[in-house]
Design an enzyme around this catalytic site. Sequence first.
Site, PDB file in Angstrom:
ATOM      1  N   ASN A 264       0.869  -1.178   0.000  1.00  0.00           N
ATOM      2  CA  ASN A 264       0.000   0.000   0.000  1.00  0.00           C
ATOM      3  C   ASN A 264       0.905   1.227   0.000  1.00  0.00           C
ATOM      4  OD1 ASN A 264      -1.777   2.066   0.455  1.00  0.00           O
ATOM      5  ND2 ASN A 264      -2.418   1.386   2.493  1.00  0.00           N
ATOM      6  N   TRP A 265       0.996   1.856  -1.161  1.00  0.00           N
ATOM      7  CA  TRP A 265       1.914   3.001  -1.289  1.00  0.00           C
ATOM      8  C   TRP A 265       1.353   4.256  -0.610  1.00  0.00           C
ATOM      9  CZ3 TRP A 265       4.099   3.029  -7.042  1.00  0.00           C
ATOM     10  CH2 TRP A 265       4.786   1.824  -7.254  1.00  0.00           C
ATOM     11  N   LYS A 266       0.079   4.210  -0.244  1.00  0.00           N
ATOM     12  CA  LYS A 266      -0.591   5.385   0.358  1.00  0.00           C
ATOM     13  C   LYS A 266      -0.406   6.604  -0.565  1.00  0.00           C
ATOM     14  CE  LYS A 266      -0.186   3.164   4.805  1.00  0.00           C
ATOM     15  NZ  LYS A 266      -0.136   3.244   6.255  1.00  0.00           N
TER      16      LYS A 266
ATOM     17  N   HIS B  23      -9.567   1.236   4.734  1.00  0.00           N
ATOM     18  CA  HIS B  23      -8.301   1.413   5.463  1.00  0.00           C
ATOM     19  C   HIS B  23      -8.538   2.339   6.658  1.00  0.00           C
ATOM     20  CE1 HIS B  23      -4.198   2.491   6.446  1.00  0.00           C
ATOM     21  NE2 HIS B  23      -3.827   1.389   5.805  1.00  0.00           N
TER      22      HIS B  23
ATOM     23  N   GLU C 117      -6.917   4.710   7.770  1.00  0.00           N
ATOM     24  CA  GLU C 117      -6.682   6.137   7.492  1.00  0.00           C
ATOM     25  C   GLU C 117      -7.904   6.754   6.816  1.00  0.00           C
ATOM     26  OE1 GLU C 117      -2.989   5.474   5.480  1.00  0.00           O
ATOM     27  OE2 GLU C 117      -2.063   4.941   7.395  1.00  0.00           O
TER      28      GLU C 117
ATOM     29  N   GLU D 199      -5.233  -4.870  10.474  1.00  0.00           N
ATOM     30  CA  GLU D 199      -4.222  -3.831  10.662  1.00  0.00           C
ATOM     31  C   GLU D 199      -4.516  -3.071  11.956  1.00  0.00           C
ATOM     32  OE1 GLU D 199      -2.308  -2.746   6.646  1.00  0.00           O
ATOM     33  OE2 GLU D 199      -4.007  -1.400   6.959  1.00  0.00           O
TER      34      GLU D 199
ATOM     35  N   GLY E 156       2.606   2.353  10.805  1.00  0.00           N
ATOM     36  CA  GLY E 156       3.545   3.464  10.678  1.00  0.00           C
ATOM     37  C   GLY E 156       4.252   3.823  11.972  1.00  0.00           C
TER      38      GLY E 156
ATOM     39  N   SER F 137       3.537  -2.084  10.236  1.00  0.00           N
ATOM     40  CA  SER F 137       4.994  -2.123  10.447  1.00  0.00           C
ATOM     41  C   SER F 137       5.612  -3.472  10.085  1.00  0.00           C
ATOM     42  CB  SER F 137       5.350  -1.741  11.893  1.00  0.00           C
ATOM     43  OG  SER F 137       4.923  -0.414  12.168  1.00  0.00           O
TER      44      SER F 137
ATOM     45  N   GLY G 139       2.955  -1.144   4.235  1.00  0.00           N
ATOM     46  CA  GLY G 139       2.997   0.291   3.958  1.00  0.00           C
ATOM     47  C   GLY G 139       4.415   0.741   3.661  1.00  0.00           C
TER      48      GLY G 139
END
Length: 259
Positions: free
Chosen positions: A10-12, A100, A102, A175, A181, A221, A242
Site C-alpha cells: 500500500n503506497w498510500k 483502510h 486512514e 491492521e 507506521g 509495520s 505500507g
Amino acid sequence: MARKPLIAGNWKMNETIAEGVVLAQEISNEMEPDWLDKVDVAVCPPYTDLKPVYTVFEFDKLNIGVGAQNVFWEPSGAYTGEISVPMIREIGCSYCIVGHSERRQYFGETNDDVNKKVHALLKDRVQPIDPIICVGESLAVRDEGTYIQFVDAQVKAAFAGVQADVAKAAIVAYEPIWAIGTGRTATPEQAQEVCGAIREMLAVMYDQDTAASIRVLYGGSMNEGNASQLLSQPDIDGGLIGGASLKAKSFVQIVKEAL
Ligand code: 13P
C-alpha cells in the site's frame, strides 16, 4: 485448505507518476517470475500511478497485480472527486483496498460505506477486482481488552448481505491502528490471535469451507525483519505493507519470506 499467500504493497499517498514508474521497475527487476506461482503479489499506488505502474508490469510480462486504495460504490454520476469500479477495472486493477483505517479516521468512512464498496466490487466477477477489507482496533480499544469484539463487528458489517460463493474472493487485512507506521509491530501471537478470530467469525457467518478459503492478511509495520515469523502463523496468509513497500528490495524480500 492451502491458501496462496498475498503480499500487497500500500503506497498510500506516495510516489508521483515518474517516481512510481521507477519503483515499479525496480520491483520488477528484483522479482523472480517463478516466485509468482507460489505467492500473489500486488501493489496499490495512488490513482494517478495506476495505469503507468500497470504498464510497467505488463511490458515486463510479470504477473504482479495492481490495486486501487479506495473506490466509490456508484458506477458513474455527479460525485465530484470520486472514482468508480468500472474505471479501475478498465485500468486493469485486480484488487482494491477498502476501509483502510486512514480512510475511516481522516475521511469519515463508516462500516456501512465499507459494506457498499465491498458489494460494488464483488458484483461483477467477469473481470474480478478482489476487495482487501481492512479492519483493526485503536490502542484505546486494545487497552480496554475488547479488540476481538471490535474487529468481529467490523468484519460482520463489511460482509453484510454478501453471499458465501462471492465472499470467498474477498480478502481481510487485520491492521491494528497502533501498529501502522509506528514501528511497533504486533507480535506474531497478537496478530495470530486476531486473524484466527476473524476466520472463526467468517465460519460463524458462512461455513468452514468459506472461512478456510478467505485470505486473512496482517498489516502494521511489517518489514523484511519480522515478516517471516508473522507469515508462519496458521491464520496469516500474507501481508499488507505500507512503508516497507516503498523500497523495492525490502518489498521483494518480504515476498521471498512468503514463499
Ligand atoms: P506500515 O507498514 O507503514 O505500518 O503501514 C501499514 C498499512 O497501513 C498498510 O495498509
